[in-house]
Write an enzyme that holds these catalytic residues in place. Structure first.
Site, PDB file in Angstrom:
ATOM      1  N   ASP A 156      44.712  42.543 -21.093  1.00 30.60           N
ATOM      2  CA  ASP A 156      45.678  43.655 -21.453  1.00 30.60           C
ATOM      3  C   ASP A 156      45.654  44.036 -23.048  1.00 30.60           C
ATOM      4  O   ASP A 156      46.433  44.894 -23.372  1.00 30.60           O
ATOM      5  CB  ASP A 156      47.066  43.098 -21.328  1.00 30.60           C
ATOM      6  CG  ASP A 156      47.578  42.221 -22.319  1.00 30.60           C
ATOM      7  OD1 ASP A 156      46.788  41.475 -22.845  1.00 30.60           O
ATOM      8  OD2 ASP A 156      48.707  41.880 -22.574  1.00 30.60           O
ATOM      9  N   LYS A 157      44.654  43.873 -23.559  1.00 32.99           N
ATOM     10  CA  LYS A 157      44.479  44.253 -25.030  1.00 32.99           C
ATOM     11  C   LYS A 157      45.730  44.135 -25.773  1.00 32.99           C
ATOM     12  O   LYS A 157      45.898  44.944 -26.676  1.00 32.99           O
ATOM     13  CB  LYS A 157      43.806  45.508 -25.090  1.00 32.99           C
ATOM     14  CG  LYS A 157      42.879  45.982 -24.125  1.00 32.99           C
ATOM     15  CD  LYS A 157      41.721  45.253 -24.455  1.00 32.99           C
ATOM     16  CE  LYS A 157      40.419  45.431 -23.776  1.00 32.99           C
ATOM     17  NZ  LYS A 157      39.220  44.885 -23.941  1.00 32.99           N
ATOM     18  N   ARG A 171      45.319  36.593 -32.309  1.00 30.47           N
ATOM     19  CA  ARG A 171      45.214  34.974 -32.099  1.00 30.47           C
ATOM     20  C   ARG A 171      45.051  34.710 -30.450  1.00 30.47           C
ATOM     21  O   ARG A 171      45.308  33.627 -30.116  1.00 30.47           O
ATOM     22  CB  ARG A 171      46.471  34.336 -32.594  1.00 30.47           C
ATOM     23  CG  ARG A 171      46.698  34.619 -33.950  1.00 30.47           C
ATOM     24  CD  ARG A 171      48.060  34.001 -34.217  1.00 30.47           C
ATOM     25  NE  ARG A 171      48.489  32.896 -34.052  1.00 30.47           N
ATOM     26  CZ  ARG A 171      49.462  32.474 -33.314  1.00 30.47           C
ATOM     27  NH1 ARG A 171      50.359  33.413 -32.738  1.00 30.47           N
ATOM     28  NH2 ARG A 171      49.854  31.389 -32.983  1.00 30.47           N
ATOM     29  N   VAL A 172      44.565  35.664 -29.710  1.00 28.22           N
ATOM     30  CA  VAL A 172      44.514  35.858 -28.419  1.00 28.22           C
ATOM     31  C   VAL A 172      43.074  35.459 -27.899  1.00 28.22           C
ATOM     32  O   VAL A 172      42.175  36.230 -28.189  1.00 28.22           O
ATOM     33  CB  VAL A 172      45.027  36.877 -27.549  1.00 28.22           C
ATOM     34  CG1 VAL A 172      44.906  36.542 -26.197  1.00 28.22           C
ATOM     35  CG2 VAL A 172      46.655  36.990 -27.884  1.00 28.22           C
ATOM     36  N   LEU A 173      42.527  34.491 -27.083  1.00 29.20           N
ATOM     37  CA  LEU A 173      41.265  34.022 -26.446  1.00 29.20           C
ATOM     38  C   LEU A 173      41.305  34.701 -25.274  1.00 29.20           C
ATOM     39  O   LEU A 173      42.275  34.816 -24.450  1.00 29.20           O
ATOM     40  CB  LEU A 173      41.135  32.927 -26.879  1.00 29.20           C
ATOM     41  CG  LEU A 173      40.958  31.971 -28.197  1.00 29.20           C
ATOM     42  CD1 LEU A 173      40.793  30.763 -28.153  1.00 29.20           C
ATOM     43  CD2 LEU A 173      39.994  32.775 -29.154  1.00 29.20           C
ATOM     44  N   ARG A 177      48.756  44.432 -25.023  1.00 28.55           N
ATOM     45  CA  ARG A 177      49.894  45.311 -24.865  1.00 28.55           C
ATOM     46  C   ARG A 177      51.022  44.638 -24.514  1.00 28.55           C
ATOM     47  O   ARG A 177      52.207  45.151 -24.805  1.00 28.55           O
ATOM     48  CB  ARG A 177      49.487  46.230 -23.524  1.00 28.55           C
ATOM     49  CG  ARG A 177      48.245  47.156 -23.822  1.00 28.55           C
ATOM     50  CD  ARG A 177      48.455  48.411 -22.596  1.00 28.55           C
ATOM     51  NE  ARG A 177      48.344  47.512 -21.373  1.00 28.55           N
ATOM     52  CZ  ARG A 177      46.998  47.423 -20.624  1.00 28.55           C
ATOM     53  NH1 ARG A 177      45.778  47.717 -21.222  1.00 28.55           N
ATOM     54  NH2 ARG A 177      47.185  46.932 -19.210  1.00 28.55           N
TER      55      ARG A 177
END
EC number: 2.1.1.221
Length: 293
Positions: A210-211, A244-246, A213
């Site tokens: 979701d990039k 911080r999202v992988l 969002r």
């Protein structure tokens, strides 16, 4: 702009056919998207043939480079050595990983394609890792299921080892194998760090592209379900320049790699590109029995 760039742009314009008149009741954006999809379907065989030729060429180039090192009596660089497709010496990590794919309506078609590719890469990682996990995709429905039943049908996904596709998300609430108090939802939005992975636990990973969002999407879902949340120790070991999202694939790879020596630092350094590692955190953590998870 150089003459070469101008010529390339002119060629691109020539290759792209003009857009037909927009049908009544449809936006230009929708019509453009539909035409693009139609062109893709019409030229899919050609694109696939070109991809196969390119893949074959790269394979020959790689083999030639390896042979050059062998002829010179030098050690072949690690990046040229391909990992085996299946690790015959695998052992069971003892954990379950659930890929929560219940966010279909929050993604566009391109993101669904990306998610499906991440699922296939997670399967490949689970086959090659020294320690495998029992991985389940839940719920497996809507556009993700449609893509596997059409475009990815030749992957034989129904028969993947240690990898199951479930029609609903009941498994996230516990079952006869694992009670609810043995379930943890992994999300970057929680403050509590995951110190270690424990056999007998079920870990849920959000399956969404979701990039960024939807803020705190997985955290809020876990709270609503009454499931405790933990985060991987991203801040302690890597610098993601604000994000911080992988990816789902990276999370699965990190969890599998952790079982090699139960050291998160080593897992991050092995799985993630070196440029993403936080040099300061690397130098600050070198304890043999890591708290780092």
């Amino acid at each position: 702009m150089s003459n070469d760039e101008i010529n390339q742009n002119e060629e691109k314009v020539k290759r792209t056919p003009p857009l037909p008149p927009v049908p009544e009741g449809m936006s230009k954006k929708q019509w453009k998207k539909m035409c693009k999809r139609q062109r893709w379907e019409e030229n899919k065989a050609k694109y696939n043939a070109e991809r196969r030729v390119k893949k074959k060429r790269l394979r020959h180039e790689r083999s030639a480079k390896i042979q050059e090192y062998i002829d010179r009596g030098e050690e072949v660089p690690q990046e040229l050595i391909r990992e085996p497709r299946i690790n015959v010496n695998q052992t069971d990590s003892g954990i379950e990983i659930i890929l929560d794919c219940s966010f279909d309506e929050l993604m566009n078609d391109k993101e669904i394609v990306s998610l499906s590719n991440q699922v296939t890469r997670a399967y490949s990682a689970n086959r090659r890792a020294n320690h495998f996990a029992e991985i389940k995709v839940a719920p497996f429905d809507k556009r993700l299921k449609q893509r596997f039943e059409t475009t990815l049908k030749n992957t034989n996904y129904e028969n993947w080892n240690h990898f199951k596709f479930l029609p609903d998300d009941k498994i996230m609430f516990g079952d006869e194998h694992i009670s609810k108090d043995k379930i943890v939802y992994l999300t970057a939005d929680t403050e509590e760090k995951l110190e270690k992975l424990e056999p007998g636990m079920r870990y849920i990973v959000g399956g969404i592209v979701d990039k960024n969002r939807y803020k705190e999407l997985c955290l809020k879902k876990a709270q609503k379900m009454g499931i405790p949340t933990r985060r991987l120790p991203i801040d302690e070991y890597i610098n993601l320049e604000g994000r911080r999202v992988l990816t789902t694939t990276h999370v699965v790879q990190l969890m599998l790699k952790y079982f090699d020596d139960h050291n998160w630092k080593n897992a991050f350094e092995s799985v993630l590109p070196p440029r993403k590692l936080d040099a300061e955190a690397k130098s600050a953590s070198s304890s043999p029995a890591p708290k780092d998870t």
